[in-house]
Enzyme design. Structure first.
Site, PDB file in Angstrom:
ATOM      1  N   ASN A   1      -5.470   3.912 -12.908  1.00  0.00           N
ATOM      2  CA  ASN A   1      -4.366   3.009 -12.578  1.00  0.00           C
ATOM      3  C   ASN A   1      -3.043   3.760 -12.679  1.00  0.00           C
ATOM      4  O   ASN A   1      -2.921   4.716 -13.442  1.00  0.00           O
ATOM      5  CB  ASN A   1      -4.353   1.818 -13.536  1.00  0.00           C
ATOM      6  CG  ASN A   1      -3.263   0.811 -13.190  1.00  0.00           C
ATOM      7  OD1 ASN A   1      -3.131   0.401 -12.039  1.00  0.00           O
ATOM      8  ND2 ASN A   1      -2.478   0.411 -14.172  1.00  0.00           N
TER       9      ASN A   1
ATOM     10  N   HIS B   1       0.912   3.020 -13.627  1.00  0.00           N
ATOM     11  CA  HIS B   1       1.795   2.017 -14.244  1.00  0.00           C
ATOM     12  C   HIS B   1       3.232   2.516 -14.165  1.00  0.00           C
ATOM     13  O   HIS B   1       3.499   3.681 -14.491  1.00  0.00           O
ATOM     14  CB  HIS B   1       1.398   1.776 -15.698  1.00  0.00           C
ATOM     15  CG  HIS B   1       2.246   0.732 -16.369  1.00  0.00           C
ATOM     16  ND1 HIS B   1       2.106  -0.608 -16.098  1.00  0.00           N
ATOM     17  CD2 HIS B   1       3.254   0.835 -17.262  1.00  0.00           C
ATOM     18  CE1 HIS B   1       2.993  -1.292 -16.803  1.00  0.00           C
ATOM     19  NE2 HIS B   1       3.704  -0.435 -17.526  1.00  0.00           N
TER      20      HIS B   1
ATOM     21  N   LEU C   1      -9.439  -6.951 -13.554  1.00  0.00           N
ATOM     22  CA  LEU C   1     -10.814  -6.460 -13.500  1.00  0.00           C
ATOM     23  C   LEU C   1     -11.604  -7.026 -14.667  1.00  0.00           C
ATOM     24  O   LEU C   1     -11.093  -7.160 -15.779  1.00  0.00           O
ATOM     25  CB  LEU C   1     -10.841  -4.930 -13.567  1.00  0.00           C
ATOM     26  CG  LEU C   1     -10.226  -4.166 -12.403  1.00  0.00           C
ATOM     27  CD1 LEU C   1     -10.412  -2.670 -12.625  1.00  0.00           C
ATOM     28  CD2 LEU C   1     -10.833  -4.585 -11.079  1.00  0.00           C
TER      29      LEU C   1
ATOM     30  N   GLY D   1       0.775  -1.239   0.000  1.00  0.00           N
ATOM     31  CA  GLY D   1       0.000   0.000   0.000  1.00  0.00           C
ATOM     32  C   GLY D   1       0.805   1.286   0.000  1.00  0.00           C
ATOM     33  O   GLY D   1       0.362   2.291   0.557  1.00  0.00           O
ATOM     34  N   THR D   2       1.980   1.290  -0.653  1.00  0.00           N
ATOM     35  CA  THR D   2       2.768   2.534  -0.691  1.00  0.00           C
ATOM     36  C   THR D   2       2.059   3.613  -1.507  1.00  0.00           C
ATOM     37  O   THR D   2       2.089   4.791  -1.144  1.00  0.00           O
ATOM     38  CB  THR D   2       4.179   2.287  -1.256  1.00  0.00           C
ATOM     39  OG1 THR D   2       4.089   1.625  -2.521  1.00  0.00           O
ATOM     40  CG2 THR D   2       5.001   1.427  -0.300  1.00  0.00           C
ATOM     41  N   ASN D   3       1.408   3.217  -2.602  1.00  0.00           N
ATOM     42  CA  ASN D   3       0.665   4.212  -3.378  1.00  0.00           C
ATOM     43  C   ASN D   3      -0.584   4.663  -2.624  1.00  0.00           C
ATOM     44  O   ASN D   3      -0.994   5.825  -2.728  1.00  0.00           O
ATOM     45  CB  ASN D   3       0.290   3.648  -4.750  1.00  0.00           C
ATOM     46  CG  ASN D   3       1.424   3.772  -5.750  1.00  0.00           C
ATOM     47  OD1 ASN D   3       2.058   4.816  -5.855  1.00  0.00           O
ATOM     48  ND2 ASN D   3       1.699   2.708  -6.475  1.00  0.00           N
TER      49      ASN D   3
END
Length: 208
Positions: free
Chosen positions: A108, A110, A94, A12-14
């Protein structure tokens, strides 16, 4: 005020970058209202709980078919009144129902400059390994909308990061996160929350 729902699978760094941006006022007119994980042991869930954010867990393996999973995730997101969905290291594909139900509302991040080093198989450390193998001089990150083509949705923001002598995939991964991902993902979410992104076909226009 828009409801931001973040999908996670790991550390969960982002997610933390989004939480920090919200606390510092870099995300306005939106708030993270729920974090959904595909992994019940993801540290991202702890990050959410520490910040008073609701959490949910939904695992592909708990459904007999992918279609049932796709339906369940879609209904969960609708029940959470998600205005924008952010994929922050979400490692489950998804389905069409989710993507079509939330068209141009799924963002998202990337870890490369799309259309380079993207598509099927290009995720996590694999991206940085291939970047170094190809010997490119500049890499970076891309925030984009999600469509049914892997990494093929309209690009919102990109930020370049230079390759340095002695880089390993791990060192490069960290620099791309720190210099690019953690900056442009909150920026993209903030733009969405303030209705500053116009999608025209496969292209986005950032409004003043």
């Amino acid at each position: 005020m828009k409801n931001i729902v973040v999908l996670v699978s790991g550390g969960g760094t982002n997610l933390q970058a989004l939480i920090d941006a919200q606390h510092s006022g870099r995300i306005t007119n939106g708030a993270i209202t729920c974090v959904i994980s595909s992994n019940p042991n993801a540290y991202a869930l702890e990050r959410a709980s520490k910040n008073g954010i609701d959490t949910e867990v939904i695992r592909r393996r708990d459904f007999a078919t992918f279609e049932e999973y796709d339906e369940a995730l879609t209904e969960l997101l609708k029940s959470r009144q998600a205005d924008v969905i952010v994929l922050a290291g979400f490692m489950t594909i998804l389905g069409k129902k989710v993507i079509q139900s939330f068209e141009n509302r799924i963002i998202n991040i990337h870890p490369a400059l799309i259309p380079s080093f993207c598509g099927e198989g290009f995720y996590g450390l694999h991206v940085h390994e291939e970047v170094l193998r190809r010997g490119v001089k500049v890499t970076g990150a891309t925030a984009h909308f999600v469509n049914e083509i892997c990494d093929g949705g309209p690009i919102i923001l990109q930020k370049a990061v230079e390759i340095q002598k002695g880089d390993t995939p791990e060192i490069l991964q960290r620099r791309v996160m720190e210099q690019a991902e953690w900056n442009i993902l909150p920026q993209a979410v903030n733009l969405f929350c303030n209705d500053k992104i116009k999608v025209i076909g496969d292209v986005t226009e950032i409004l003043e």
